[in-house]
Design a protein around this motif. Structure first.
Motif, PDB file in Angstrom:
ATOM      1  N   SER A 197       0.846  -1.195   0.000  1.00 19.14           N
ATOM      2  CA  SER A 197       0.000   0.000   0.000  1.00 19.14           C
ATOM      3  C   SER A 197       0.882   1.244   0.000  1.00 19.14           C
ATOM      4  N   PRO A 198       1.059   1.864  -1.172  1.00 21.44           N
ATOM      5  CA  PRO A 198       1.882   3.069  -1.228  1.00 21.44           C
ATOM      6  C   PRO A 198       1.111   4.300  -0.754  1.00 21.44           C
ATOM      7  N   GLY A 199       1.886   5.288  -0.341  1.00 22.80           N
ATOM      8  CA  GLY A 199       1.343   6.612  -0.130  1.00 22.80           C
ATOM      9  C   GLY A 199       1.436   7.400  -1.426  1.00 22.80           C
ATOM     10  N   LEU A 200       1.565   8.721  -1.319  1.00 21.62           N
ATOM     11  CA  LEU A 200       1.612   9.575  -2.498  1.00 21.62           C
ATOM     12  C   LEU A 200       2.952   9.408  -3.211  1.00 21.62           C
ATOM     13  N   ILE A 201       2.892   8.954  -4.453  1.00 21.87           N
ATOM     14  CA  ILE A 201       4.091   8.714  -5.250  1.00 21.87           C
ATOM     15  C   ILE A 201       4.251   9.847  -6.259  1.00 21.87           C
ATOM     16  N   ASP A 202       5.421  10.420  -6.287  1.00 24.65           N
ATOM     17  CA  ASP A 202       5.680  11.555  -7.165  1.00 24.65           C
ATOM     18  C   ASP A 202       5.619  11.134  -8.631  1.00 24.65           C
ATOM     19  N   ARG A 203       5.221  12.082  -9.446  1.00 29.25           N
ATOM     20  CA  ARG A 203       5.213  11.881 -10.891  1.00 29.25           C
ATOM     21  C   ARG A 203       5.402  13.234 -11.557  1.00 29.25           C
ATOM     22  N   GLU A 204       5.756  13.207 -12.811  1.00 32.55           N
ATOM     23  CA  GLU A 204       6.008  14.449 -13.529  1.00 32.55           C
ATOM     24  C   GLU A 204       4.761  15.337 -13.529  1.00 32.55           C
ATOM     25  N   GLY A 205       4.931  16.580 -13.130  1.00 34.31           N
ATOM     26  CA  GLY A 205       3.834  17.535 -13.150  1.00 34.31           C
ATOM     27  C   GLY A 205       2.955  17.538 -11.917  1.00 34.31           C
ATOM     28  N   LEU A 206       3.188  16.625 -10.960  1.00 31.38           N
ATOM     29  CA  LEU A 206       2.305  16.532  -9.802  1.00 31.38           C
ATOM     30  C   LEU A 206       2.363  17.795  -8.943  1.00 31.38           C
ATOM     31  N   VAL A 214       0.665  18.474  -2.264  1.00 31.52           N
ATOM     32  CA  VAL A 214       2.059  18.063  -2.109  1.00 31.52           C
ATOM     33  C   VAL A 214       2.663  18.695  -0.865  1.00 31.52           C
ATOM     34  N   ARG A 215       2.348  19.975  -0.621  1.00 35.31           N
ATOM     35  CA  ARG A 215       2.860  20.636   0.590  1.00 35.31           C
ATOM     36  C   ARG A 215       2.323  19.954   1.846  1.00 35.31           C
ATOM     37  N   ARG A 216       1.035  19.622   1.847  1.00 42.29           N
ATOM     38  CA  ARG A 216       0.443  18.953   3.014  1.00 42.29           C
ATOM     39  C   ARG A 216       1.101  17.598   3.252  1.00 42.29           C
ATOM     40  N   TRP A 217       1.338  16.881   2.168  1.00 38.77           N
ATOM     41  CA  TRP A 217       1.960  15.561   2.298  1.00 38.77           C
ATOM     42  C   TRP A 217       3.354  15.675   2.904  1.00 38.77           C
ATOM     43  N   ARG A 218       4.135  16.599   2.388  1.00 42.43           N
ATOM     44  CA  ARG A 218       5.505  16.733   2.893  1.00 42.43           C
ATOM     45  C   ARG A 218       5.516  17.133   4.361  1.00 42.43           C
TER      46      ARG A 218
END
Length: 264
Positions: A197-206, A214-218
């Motif tokens: 079960s992954p969390g938020l995985i980065d991708r181009e343009g995300l 993205v700020r909340r996740w970090r």
């Protein structure tokens, strides 16, 4: 002065040397990261796609360019017979063997529940759950007949519900429960079944498309970063390897620690 030891003429074996793996949805994103990591650890990889043929070919070429073995296979995973053909083709390419299946293919459309149709619900469930069921069933039959059995790994998600994601969240919860049930029933066949079960995985343009998310996740992640496709690939390598020989029916969370943070 004692001279340094001579290097071994034979490098240490990689974790998946001799394995034949099938990765569904391997044309890009997480699937690409999984396929590349399995190949780096020695597996011959069948790279599945439905429509992303060029991307899948690029993944296969990258594997071959690094000295590995890869092929590209196409199938619509909403079709049960297509799933069976896919697994059969992968095993035929592997010389009659298939030792690892990673059920990664999935769809994630957005639709709020009040506006969702049954057809839209089924489109997600048929790919994300029924395809997993059919590919696993076919792979287990192959693995049962070979020495050493094999492993199946489903790619699930930590998402437990979000607006416009009800069908996706429900399908990923079902995948986790399928892995647990399959572990019980296929275990006597020598087949281990787990999920990641992954969390938020980065991708181009995300970051540009969803800067606040993205700020909340970090901020929430103790590790301070988004996940990378290879982080998921590492988990799949582990579960397919001898290092996880007594792990089955388990959901391995790979989320940088986000789910460890209290929500209150």
């Amino acid at each position: 002065m004692t001279p340094p030891p001579h290097p071994s003429p034979h490098p240490s074996p990689r974790l998946l040397d001799g394995q034949v793996a099938l990765v569904t949805g391997a044309g890009g994103g997480i699937g690409r990261g999984i396929a590349l990591r399995l190949a780096e650890e020695g597996a011959a990889v069948a790279v599945h796609c439905r429509t992303a043929v060029e991307s899948a070919r690029e993944v296969a070429e990258r594997i071959r360019g690094r000295g590995g073995s890869a092929t590209v296979l196409r199938a619509d995973l909403t079709d049960e017979e297509a799933c069976r053909r896919l697994v059969g083709e992968a095993a035929d390419w592997g010389g009659g063997r298939l030792t690892a299946l990673v059920n990664n293919a999935g769809v994630q459309p957005l639709r709020e529940l009040p506006d969702m149709t049954a057809a839209e619900w089924r489109a997600v469930v048929d790919t994300n759950v029924t395809g997993v069921f059919a590919c696993t069933q076919a792979a287990a039959e192959v693995m049962r007949a070979q020495d050493g059995g094999g492993t199946v790994t489903h790619i699930a998600s930590i998402e437990a519900g979000a607006p416009a994601h009800a069908h996706y969240s429900a399908s990923k919860a079902a995948v986790v429960m399928h892995a647990r049930s399959a572990a019980l029933e296929y275990g006597p066949w020598g087949v281990r079944v787990n999920s990641v079960s992954p969390g938020l995985i980065d991708r181009e343009g995300l970051t540009d498309a969803w800067p606040e998310g993205v700020r909340r996740w970090r901020r929430a992640a103790p590790t301070g970063r988004l996940g990378r496709p290879e982080d998921v690939g590492d988990a799949c390598v582990f579960l397919a390897s001898r290092l996880a020989s007594w792990a089955t029916g388990h959901d391995l969370v790979v989320d940088g620690g986000v789910t460890a943070r209290p929500s209150w």
